[in-house]
Write a protein that holds these residues in place. Structure first.
Motif, mmCIF file in Angstrom:
data_model
loop_
_atom_site.group_PDB
_atom_site.id
_atom_site.type_symbol
_atom_site.label_atom_id
_atom_site.label_comp_id
_atom_site.label_asym_id
_atom_site.label_seq_id
_atom_site.Cartn_x
_atom_site.Cartn_y
_atom_site.Cartn_z
ATOM 1 N N UNK A 75 0.838 -1.207 0.000
ATOM 2 C CA UNK A 75 0.000 0.000 0.000
ATOM 3 C C UNK A 75 0.878 1.265 0.000
ATOM 4 N N UNK A 76 1.934 1.258 0.783
ATOM 5 C CA UNK A 76 2.839 2.407 0.839
ATOM 6 C C UNK A 76 3.618 2.525 -0.458
ATOM 7 N N UNK A 77 4.061 1.373 -1.007
ATOM 8 C CA UNK A 77 4.830 1.397 -2.250
ATOM 9 C C UNK A 77 4.039 1.954 -3.419
ATOM 10 N N UNK A 78 2.748 1.639 -3.483
ATOM 11 C CA UNK A 78 1.907 2.148 -4.553
ATOM 12 C C UNK A 78 1.706 3.645 -4.448
ATOM 13 N N UNK A 79 1.725 4.166 -3.223
ATOM 14 C CA UNK A 79 1.533 5.589 -3.000
ATOM 15 C C UNK A 79 2.771 6.424 -3.267
ATOM 16 N N UNK A 80 3.905 5.768 -3.378
ATOM 17 C CA UNK A 80 5.176 6.510 -3.553
ATOM 18 C C UNK A 80 5.350 6.999 -4.966
#
Length: 80
Positions: A75-80
């Motif tokens: 989830x964090x990686x997609x937001x980066x």
């Protein structure tokens, strides 16, 4: 004079996001004494295939890379 190359995982760290940092030491030994050495680092991120890693790294990944940790990492990686 006998030279030997010794490769070992000498440091394993788990960071806040669940990634496992692995440091590998490569030592050149002469008659039992280290004459040269280098280090290599790599990261095993949650969700990565860790089947080829050292047994200790595999055990740590198995314990820390839970479904919840993998989902949060993605989830964090997609937001980066």
């Amino acid at each position: 004079m006998a030279l030997e190359k010794v490769i070992s995982v000498d440091l394993i760290e788990v960071v806040e996001n669940g990634s496992v940092q692995v440091r590998t030491k490569i030592a050149i030994m002469e008659d039992g004494k280290q004459i040269s050495g280098t280090f290599h680092r790599h990261v095993v991120a949650p969700g990565d295939d860790y089947s080829g890693e050292d047994a200790r790294v595999q055990a740590i990944c198995k314990a820390t890379h839970t479904a919840a940790v993998i989902a949060a990492y993605k989830a964090v990686s997609k937001g980066a």
